[in-house]
Design an enzyme around this catalytic site. Sequence first.
Site, PDB file in Angstrom:
ATOM      1  N   HIS A   1     127.747  53.728  -6.286  1.00 17.76           N
ATOM      2  CA  HIS A   1     127.073  53.761  -8.089  1.00 17.76           C
ATOM      3  C   HIS A   1     127.635  52.454  -8.526  1.00 17.76           C
ATOM      4  O   HIS A   1     128.063  52.532  -9.629  1.00 17.76           O
ATOM      5  CB  HIS A   1     127.479  54.624  -8.650  1.00 17.76           C
ATOM      6  CG  HIS A   1     126.818  55.679  -9.809  1.00 17.76           C
ATOM      7  ND1 HIS A   1     126.658  56.113  -9.927  1.00 17.76           N
ATOM      8  CD2 HIS A   1     126.191  54.918 -11.252  1.00 17.76           C
ATOM      9  CE1 HIS A   1     125.927  56.470 -11.872  1.00 17.76           C
ATOM     10  NE2 HIS A   1     126.191  55.265 -11.936  1.00 17.76           N
TER      11      HIS A   1
ATOM     12  N   GLU B   1     122.888  54.803  -6.679  1.00 12.06           N
ATOM     13  CA  GLU B   1     122.627  55.237  -7.680  1.00 12.06           C
ATOM     14  C   GLU B   1     122.783  54.288  -8.814  1.00 12.06           C
ATOM     15  O   GLU B   1     123.457  52.930  -8.788  1.00 12.06           O
ATOM     16  CB  GLU B   1     124.052  56.546  -8.102  1.00 12.06           C
ATOM     17  CG  GLU B   1     123.692  57.696  -7.081  1.00 12.06           C
ATOM     18  CD  GLU B   1     125.533  58.639  -7.609  1.00 12.06           C
ATOM     19  OE1 GLU B   1     125.152  59.305  -6.884  1.00 12.06           O
ATOM     20  OE2 GLU B   1     126.091  57.740  -8.086  1.00 12.06           O
TER      21      GLU B   1
ATOM     22  N   HIS C   1     128.448  65.927  -8.411  1.00 11.48           N
ATOM     23  CA  HIS C   1     129.567  65.512  -9.941  1.00 11.48           C
ATOM     24  C   HIS C   1     130.335  66.865  -9.905  1.00 11.48           C
ATOM     25  O   HIS C   1     129.582  68.352  -9.739  1.00 11.48           O
ATOM     26  CB  HIS C   1     128.406  65.536 -10.948  1.00 11.48           C
ATOM     27  CG  HIS C   1     129.103  64.524 -11.819  1.00 11.48           C
ATOM     28  ND1 HIS C   1     130.662  65.064 -12.458  1.00 11.48           N
ATOM     29  CD2 HIS C   1     128.322  63.174 -12.159  1.00 11.48           C
ATOM     30  CE1 HIS C   1     131.246  63.839 -12.839  1.00 11.48           C
ATOM     31  NE2 HIS C   1     129.924  62.340 -12.688  1.00 11.48           N
TER      32      HIS C   1
HETATM   33  N1  PXP Z   1     126.009  62.037  -8.331  1.00 17.06           N
HETATM   34  C1  PXP Z   1     125.975  61.205  -9.333  1.00 17.06           C
HETATM   35  C2  PXP Z   1     124.466  60.711 -10.164  1.00 17.06           C
HETATM   36  C3  PXP Z   1     127.358  60.389 -10.536  1.00 17.06           C
HETATM   37  O1  PXP Z   1     127.090  59.323 -10.708  1.00 17.06           O
HETATM   38  C4  PXP Z   1     128.509  61.069  -9.645  1.00 17.06           C
HETATM   39  C5  PXP Z   1     129.808  59.862  -9.756  1.00 17.06           C
HETATM   40  O2  PXP Z   1     129.220  58.952  -9.509  1.00 17.06           O
HETATM   41  C6  PXP Z   1     128.896  61.841  -8.686  1.00 17.06           C
HETATM   42  C7  PXP Z   1     127.604  62.012  -8.071  1.00 17.06           C
HETATM   43  C8  PXP Z   1     129.744  62.057  -7.237  1.00 17.06           C
HETATM   44  O3  PXP Z   1     130.663  62.709  -8.200  1.00 17.06           O
HETATM   45  P1  PXP Z   1     131.909  62.930  -8.370  1.00 17.06           P
HETATM   46  O4  PXP Z   1     132.669  61.724  -8.342  1.00 17.06           O
HETATM   47  O5  PXP Z   1     132.775  63.813  -9.219  1.00 17.06           O
HETATM   48  O6  PXP Z   1     131.981  64.085  -7.048  1.00 17.06           O
END
Ligand code: PXP
Length: 239
Positions: free
Chosen positions: A44, A71, A191
């Site tokens: 990301h 992402e 997330h």
């Molecule tokens: N999905 C998206 C769109 C995100 O922005 C993130 C964090 O970068 C994640 C998933 C993964 O989240 P986590 O780091 O809390 O596992």
Amino acid sequence: MKTRLSVNINKIALLRNARNSNLPNVVQFAKDCERFGAEGITIHPRPDERHIRYQDAYDLKPVVSTEFNIEGYPGKRFMAMVREVKPHQCTLVPDPPDVLTSNAGWDTLSNESLLKDIIGELKEAGIRVSLFIETKRKMIEGALKVGADRIELYTGPYAANYANNNEAAISDYRKAAEFATAVGLGVNAGHDLNLDNLKYFNQEIPSLLEVSIGHALVADALYYGIENTIQMYQKRLHP
Ligand code: PXP
């Protein structure tokens, strides 16, 4: 159906960036995650490149042999990079440049024309598009209308409520996933998923195609090692 585990390696880049060297090596880490059982690698990049840098996307592309998921917010630089790198999947996220982490899903109605154009462009380049959204039915209908292939359900609220009442925490997600699947959208999630809340989420959402997990997984790896940790997450998905 087997839910794929995509490991988000942002935090590895954050550690690397703390010094002017290539330790830990993000590309090697991605390869090792795959060797240890990850079925996808997620990055990301953010405009300030505070963790993943745009160059990392180019460096990772030839080595990721599972599914490469990029992402981010579809700004100009992000879109130019994604067009060149051509990951398997691009997950569009509505986060403003200065936000600490993604904390909301798209409003697919008020962003209809932006999303339609961007998604059209990405799909023309052969890239599958997923939209990071919350559980509201109207937003899922909007995702379908703008041409998304999949949605990624923002699981922050699920994770926050799971310990209090897991059934209450999952119920909107169950409905959202059922609706999305019925209208032909694939369902991803991510997330704040972790070793405690992942198994229940996956068990209650049978259509779940993919989870992307970064923060908790990397934190767990400090104690268990990355190979064990990936196996532990896989056990939650496939007990
Ligand atoms: N999905 C998206 C769109 C995100 O922005 C993130 C964090 O970068 C994640 C998933 C993964 O989240 P986590 O780091 O809390 O596992």
